[in-house]
Design a protein around this motif. Structure first.
Motif, PDB file in Angstrom:
ATOM      1  N   CYS A   1      30.777  17.241 -22.975  1.00 23.70           N
ATOM      2  CA  CYS A   1      29.597  17.813 -23.632  1.00 23.70           C
ATOM      3  C   CYS A   1      29.062  16.881 -24.709  1.00 23.70           C
ATOM      4  O   CYS A   1      27.846  16.743 -24.879  1.00 23.70           O
ATOM      5  CB  CYS A   1      29.933  19.166 -24.265  1.00 23.70           C
ATOM      6  SG  CYS A   1      30.193  20.470 -23.060  1.00 23.70           S
TER       7      CYS A   1
ATOM      8  N   GLU B   1      34.856  19.453 -23.586  1.00 25.68           N
ATOM      9  CA  GLU B   1      34.183  19.240 -24.870  1.00 25.68           C
ATOM     10  C   GLU B   1      33.742  17.785 -25.022  1.00 25.68           C
ATOM     11  O   GLU B   1      32.623  17.505 -25.493  1.00 25.68           O
ATOM     12  CB  GLU B   1      35.143  19.627 -26.001  1.00 25.68           C
ATOM     13  CG  GLU B   1      34.425  20.014 -27.257  1.00 25.68           C
ATOM     14  CD  GLU B   1      35.366  20.625 -28.292  1.00 25.68           C
ATOM     15  OE1 GLU B   1      36.558  20.859 -27.976  1.00 25.68           O
ATOM     16  OE2 GLU B   1      34.902  20.852 -29.419  1.00 25.68           O
TER      17      GLU B   1
ATOM     18  N   LEU C   1      30.170  24.590 -26.971  1.00 25.06           N
ATOM     19  CA  LEU C   1      30.649  23.231 -26.736  1.00 25.06           C
ATOM     20  C   LEU C   1      29.516  22.207 -26.707  1.00 25.06           C
ATOM     21  O   LEU C   1      29.718  21.048 -27.034  1.00 25.06           O
ATOM     22  CB  LEU C   1      31.444  23.171 -25.429  1.00 25.06           C
ATOM     23  CG  LEU C   1      32.686  24.071 -25.374  1.00 25.06           C
ATOM     24  CD1 LEU C   1      33.372  23.949 -24.017  1.00 25.06           C
ATOM     25  CD2 LEU C   1      33.671  23.721 -26.487  1.00 25.06           C
TER      26      LEU C   1
ATOM     27  N   VAL D   1      35.682  28.912 -19.750  1.00 30.46           N
ATOM     28  CA  VAL D   1      34.556  28.083 -20.195  1.00 30.46           C
ATOM     29  C   VAL D   1      33.405  28.327 -19.228  1.00 30.46           C
ATOM     30  O   VAL D   1      33.608  28.280 -18.012  1.00 30.46           O
ATOM     31  CB  VAL D   1      34.929  26.587 -20.212  1.00 30.46           C
ATOM     32  CG1 VAL D   1      33.746  25.739 -20.664  1.00 30.46           C
ATOM     33  CG2 VAL D   1      36.133  26.340 -21.109  1.00 30.46           C
TER      34      VAL D   1
ATOM     35  N   SER E   1      30.572  18.640 -17.738  1.00 28.81           N
ATOM     36  CA  SER E   1      29.701  19.334 -18.681  1.00 28.81           C
ATOM     37  C   SER E   1      28.436  19.710 -17.932  1.00 28.81           C
ATOM     38  O   SER E   1      28.217  19.266 -16.800  1.00 28.81           O
ATOM     39  CB  SER E   1      29.363  18.449 -19.879  1.00 28.81           C
ATOM     40  OG  SER E   1      28.390  17.481 -19.514  1.00 28.81           O
TER      41      SER E   1
END
Lengths: 351, 351
Positions: free
Chosen positions: A142, A139, A341, A310, A228
Motif C-alpha cells: 500500500c 501494508e 492501510l 484485510v 495492494s
C-alpha cells in the motif's frame, strides 16, 4: 519455512476435525500459500498439492523440478510425466473421503480423480484471516501504491494518454522492485463511467470554457507476493457542481460503511446496505496473495468480518456518457476497529 | 464483426450436428474468441457465453456493461447482478442437452447449472485451426519477437541481471504497442537447466580461464491478442565442447521433428518420438489467443496435425547444475508443408 510448516500443520488439523482423509488442492493461490513456491502459472494448471495425515505432496512436472527442489523442502515432490502419471499417486493414497476445492477443480479433473475415492466433498482452504507478517506485506504494498499515486499526479498533462500513464506507473513500480497486482485501470473523462475500463489511447484535454474531467486510477502493487489495491478519482481542470456532488456522495458512502463496521457491524451484506448508495458492483473484497479473495462485501454475501481480515471498501457512482467516481481503500480489522492501510488523501483533488 | 458472426454461426451449426440444445462457454479465451471482447480477467470468472439455436448471450456484470454495449453487438448482453441472477436466464432456456467445457467449468459452477438441464455433456470449442487473419496476426507477433531478440542480444554485458534484460525487453515491446504473451524466461548459466526458470537477480559474469555461459531467452509477444512464442539459447563467452554438443543435439532434434512432419507424419505422439531425444516436457503446443492451446505435441497426445494449425516445436536438454538448451520456433502447417513463422537464426550464437 516455519510459517509454511505451520500452515501445513493447521491444514492437517482441519482434515482430522472435518473427518476428511486427504485434500486435493488445485487453486493456484492456495498452492503458493501452502508451498511458498510462486512461479506456477495462474492461468494454466501446472501443479497440485495433495495432503493427508501422513503425506504431503507437491505435484508438478519436470519444467519445475530443479526450482521446486531448491525452494520447497516441507512437501514431497511428485514429478508427474509421461512415465509417471498422477494416477500412481492417487492409487497409493486412496483415502475414504477426499476434500476438493469445488470453486477451482474442473469437471474434467473431478472425473479423473473421483474413481479413486468413495466420497468427495468440498473443502475450503481459507486465507482470509491474515497473520501479522501478511498484513505487514500488504501494508508495504500500500505504501508503494501511495507513492505511485503521487508520482502519477505529477505526470498528468494535456495530451498524455491513459496508456502512457499506465506505462509510467509500471516503470515506477518496477524501480521499487515490485509488480502490478492487476492490470491498472486508468480512465479519463467519460471512460471513468466504465468501472472496469480498459486503459487505452484516450488523452487528457481541456476545451476552453468547459469544466474539468475525471481521472480515475485503480491500481495495485505486489510486495512479496501480497497485493495492494487503491482507487482515486481526481478532477483535471475545474470541477463542475455535478462532479463535486457525485464525489461527495461516494466519499460519504465509504464513510458510512466504515462507521457501520466501527460501530460493530460485521455482516458483509449489512455493511453493503449501510453504504446507502446503489453500487453496481461489490462494496469491497478481501485481498492477500490474490487481489480478490474472501470476504466479499456484496449485498448477497453471507460472510462475516473477523479480526485479521484485510479488505477494500470501494463504493462508486457511474453515469454513462458523463463519468464516474470510485474511492477505494484497504482496511484491516483489528481488535479496536478498522485500521486504514492506504494513506493517500481521499479529499477531492483538483489538478 | 463479420468474423465474429461467422464464428457464432459455425458454433450453432455444430450444436445442431452434435444434437446439443445449447452450450455454456466459461473458458476466458473462448469468450474472447466468440465475443471479440478481450478485457475480461483470465484468472477470475467475469463472464460466460450462452448460445442456443435462437439465442446468444454474453453474461457479465455492471462493471463491463458500458464497454460491452459499445464493443459487442452480435450477442445479447445479460447483466447479472444482485437483482438479476443468472438463474433467471437458465430458467428461460432449459434445453434438454447442454454442452459445457469440462476442462474449464468448475465443480461448483457445474452444480449450479445442472439443476436446469436433463443432460449435460462435454462440448469442445476448438480454436486450433486458424484463419488467414489469425495466422497473419501470429506472424506479426513473431516478427516483433525477432526484433526483440536482436535487441536483447545487444544488451548483454557483464554485470547485467536477468531481470534487467526482462525489463529492457518489456520496454522494447511496449514501444511497439505490444505486450508479453507470458512472463518471459531469461535464464543465465546454470539457471538455463530449469525449463521454467523464474527470471531473477542472477547476473552475467565471465570468470578468467572459464568458458562461456548459456543465456536462454523464452518469450513471446501479443499482437492484436494473438501470441508469439520463441526460445533461443546463446553462449555468452566461448562455448566449451559439452555446450556445443548439447546445442547441436537439440537443434538436430528440432530438425528431425520438422522433417517427420514434412514427410507426412501428422500424429502428435509420433512427431514427439521422431525428435529422438528424451525431452522432459512436451515437444510443442498450439498457439493463438492463448500461448498454450491445442494441439499438444506430447508423447501421449492423441491429436493429429491439420492444415491451418499453428504450433511450436521446442526440444530441450537440461543438465542440472550445468545448464540447458531449448530451441523453439513457431510453424504453421500449410498445404505444401510447414512454414516457419519465427525468423531468428537457430545457428549457435556466441557473444
Amino acid at each position: 519455512m516455519l510459517m509454511l510448516k505451520r500452515r501445513l500443520q493447521e491444514l492437517r488439523q482441519r482434515l482430522i476435525k472435518e473427518k476428511v482423509g486427504a485434500v486435493w488442492v488445485s487453486d493456484a493461490a492456495n498452492i503458493s500459500y501452502l508451498s511458498g513456491f510462486t512461479n506456477f502459472s495462474e492461468t494454466e494448471r501446472e501443479a497440485y498439492i495433495f495432503v493427508g495425515k501422513d503425506f504431503a505432496y507437491l505435484i508438478s512436472d519436470a519444467r519445475y523440478t530443479e526450482a521446486v527442489k531448491k525452494q520447497v523442502s516441507h512437501l514431497t515432490l511428485f514429478e508427474r510425466g509421461h512415465k509417471n502419471p498422477t494416477e500412481k499417486l492417487l492409487k497409493k493414497h486412496e483415502v475414504a473421503i477426499l476434500g476438493i476445492e469445488e470453486n477451482s477443480l474442473t469437471v474434467q479433473e473431478f472425473k479423473f480423480i473421483k474413481k479413486h475415492f468413495k466420497k468427495i466433498k468440498h473443502f475450503e482452504i481459507s486465507r482470509s484471516i491474515k497473520t501479522k507478517e501478511e498484513i505487514s506485506n500488504i501494508e508495504k504494498a500500500c505504501k508503494i501504491g501511495d507513492l505511485a499515486f503521487e508520482y502519477m499526479l505529477k505526470k498528468l498533462r494535456i495530451g498524455i494518454s491513459e496508456k502512457e500513464i499506465a506505462n509510467d506507473l509500471e516503470n515506477f513500480i518496477k524501480e521499487k522492485n515490485c509488480e502490478f497486482s492487476f492490470s491498472p485501470i486508468i480512465a479519463f473523462g467519460k471512460n471513468s463511467a466504465i468501472p472496469h475500463h480498459q486503459t487505452g489511447p484516450s488523452t487528457l484535454f481541456v476545451r476552453s470554457g468547459q469544466k474539468g474531467q475525471f481521472v480515475l486510477f485503480d491500481f495495485g502493487v505486489k510486495y512479496e507476493n501480497y497485493c495492494s489495491d487503491m482507487t482515486r478519482t481526481i478532477v483535471f481542470g475545474k470541477p463542475n457542481e455535478k462532479q463535486k456532488k457525485i464525489y461527495d456522495a461516494v466519499l460519504e458512502a465509504q464513510q458510512r460503511a466504515v462507521e457501520a463496521i466501527e460501530q460493530g457491524e460485521r455482516q458483509a451484506a449489512k455493511i453493503f446496505k449501510a453504504a446507502g448508495i446503489d453500487i453496481p458492483h461489490s462494496l469491497g473484497h478481501g485481498i492477500g496473495l490474490q487481489v480478490h479473495e474472501h470476504p466479499s462485501l456484496s449485498p448477497k454475501s453471507k460472510e462475516v468480518l473477523k479480526e485479521g481480515m484485510v479488505f477494500s471498501i470501494e463504493p462508486g457512482i457511474y453515469l454513462p456518457d458523463f463519468g464516474g467516481v470510485r474511492i477505494e481503500d484497504l482496511f484491516v480489522l483489528e481488535k479496536n476497529g478498522l485500521r486504514k492501510l492506504t494513506q493517500a488523501s481521499v479529499k477531492i483533488k483538483i489538478i
